[in-house]
Design an enzyme around this catalytic site. Structure first.
Site, PDB file in Angstrom:
ATOM      1  N   SER A  42       0.800  -1.230   0.000  1.00 50.06           N
ATOM      2  CA  SER A  42       0.000   0.000   0.000  1.00 50.06           C
ATOM      3  C   SER A  42       0.827   1.271   0.000  1.00 50.06           C
ATOM      4  CB  SER A  42      -0.944   0.005   1.205  1.00 50.06           C
ATOM      5  OG  SER A  42      -0.216   0.144   2.414  1.00 50.06           O
ATOM      6  N   LYS A 119       0.929   4.434   6.968  1.00 48.13           N
ATOM      7  CA  LYS A 119       0.420   5.272   5.883  1.00 48.13           C
ATOM      8  C   LYS A 119       1.074   6.650   5.981  1.00 48.13           C
ATOM      9  CE  LYS A 119      -2.751   2.097   4.920  1.00 48.13           C
ATOM     10  NZ  LYS A 119      -2.677   1.267   3.691  1.00 48.13           N
TER      11      LYS A 119
END
Length: 278
Positions: A42, A119
């Protein structure tokens, strides 16, 4: 002194040494740095599957999330951070707290599942965040984008989970070249980083998200292959993340392995040792 006494004393000293070492390691991990192994794609191409890094827990101060979770399935051990430091939870504060900055790559606990996520911090409290046609908008203004060419990788199982990469030029057969367009995105505070695109997805066009006080908005750099704040927690996403759920900032990759195990030395990526995270 008998040999039995000497032997018994040696065992006790060995046990004490092991206990002290575990205590020191526990304090080090709780207070200073936490190891983190990248399990998914990701955050490509900033972080690759198999990158190993230490999370700087001192960057934002300490909350219940700073305590380690201890999970050893084979032994039936499942001790969560909130089981150890739950007394620090639910007031959304931190001890010696520091404010994260937009663009930081952050490890945090998922607000619902408690799993560790990594993230990029995109939205600060009070910000209005939106995606329009795949372009990030912050407070009504599109971020600056520059063409970054093509990110290419081999279509092959990656990491311990043996996941296959997703491609813009798919379908791609095993051993073929998987490609994704790359751009360089510059955030309002000047942080510049790469983002990848696969195609047109639902998360490329979103409503406006207004970040509440004491919470943050996160996105993965591999925009079409990231479960992040663009999807609400009730729909299986991350949603907004509380200040107290932050674990720390990822600053540098220490080691990287492209294989199923870090012991497979022939899969080590020597060009990523001690690589700064941008």
């Amino acid at each position: 002194m008998s040999s039995e006494g000497t032997f018994g004393g040696a065992i006790i000293e060995t046990i004490k040494t092991i206990v002290y070492a575990l205590l020191i390691a526990g304090v080090f991990r709780t207070v200073f740095f936490q190891p983190f192994w990248i399990p998914s794609g990701s955050m490509k191409d900033t972080l690759l599957i198999g990158d190993f890094l230490f999370v700087n827990k001192m960057a934002y101060g300490y909350s219940y999330a700073s305590c380690p979770s201890i999970r050893i399935q084979r032994l039936g051990i499942d001790i969560d951070a909130k089981d150890i430091c739950g007394w620090m939870r639910d007031d959304n504060s931190r001890i010696m707290g520091g404010e994260p900055e937009r663009g930081d790559v952050v490890v945090f606990r998922h607000p619902v599942t408690g799993s560790d996520y990594i993230k990029r911090l995109i939205g600060l409290p009070g910000d209005r965040i939106q995606m329009k046609d795949g372009v990030l908008q912050i407070n009504g203004e599109p971020v600056q984008l520059e063409d970054g060419g093509t990110f290419a990788e081999v279509m092959a199982p990656q990491g311990p989970e043996r996941n296959l990469p997703r491609c813009e030029n798919g379908p791609v057969g095993q051993g073929g070249t998987c490609e994704k367009p790359r751009s360089y995105e510059t955030l309002p505070n000047g942080v510049r980083h790469a983002v990848l695109n696969i195609g047109d997805f639902r998360t490329d066009n979103t409503p406006v998200f207004t970040v509440p006080p004491g919470q943050y908005f996160f996105m993965g750099d591999n925009r079409d292959n990231s479960t992040d704040s663009r999807v609400a927690q009730t729909a299986g996403g991350v949603g907004f993340v509380d200040y107290e759920d932050l674990i720390g900032r990822a600053d540098r990759i220490m080691f990287s392995s492209a294989g199923r195990s870090m012991l497979f030395f022939w899969t080590w990526r020597s060009d990523r040792y001690f690589k700064a995270i941008e």
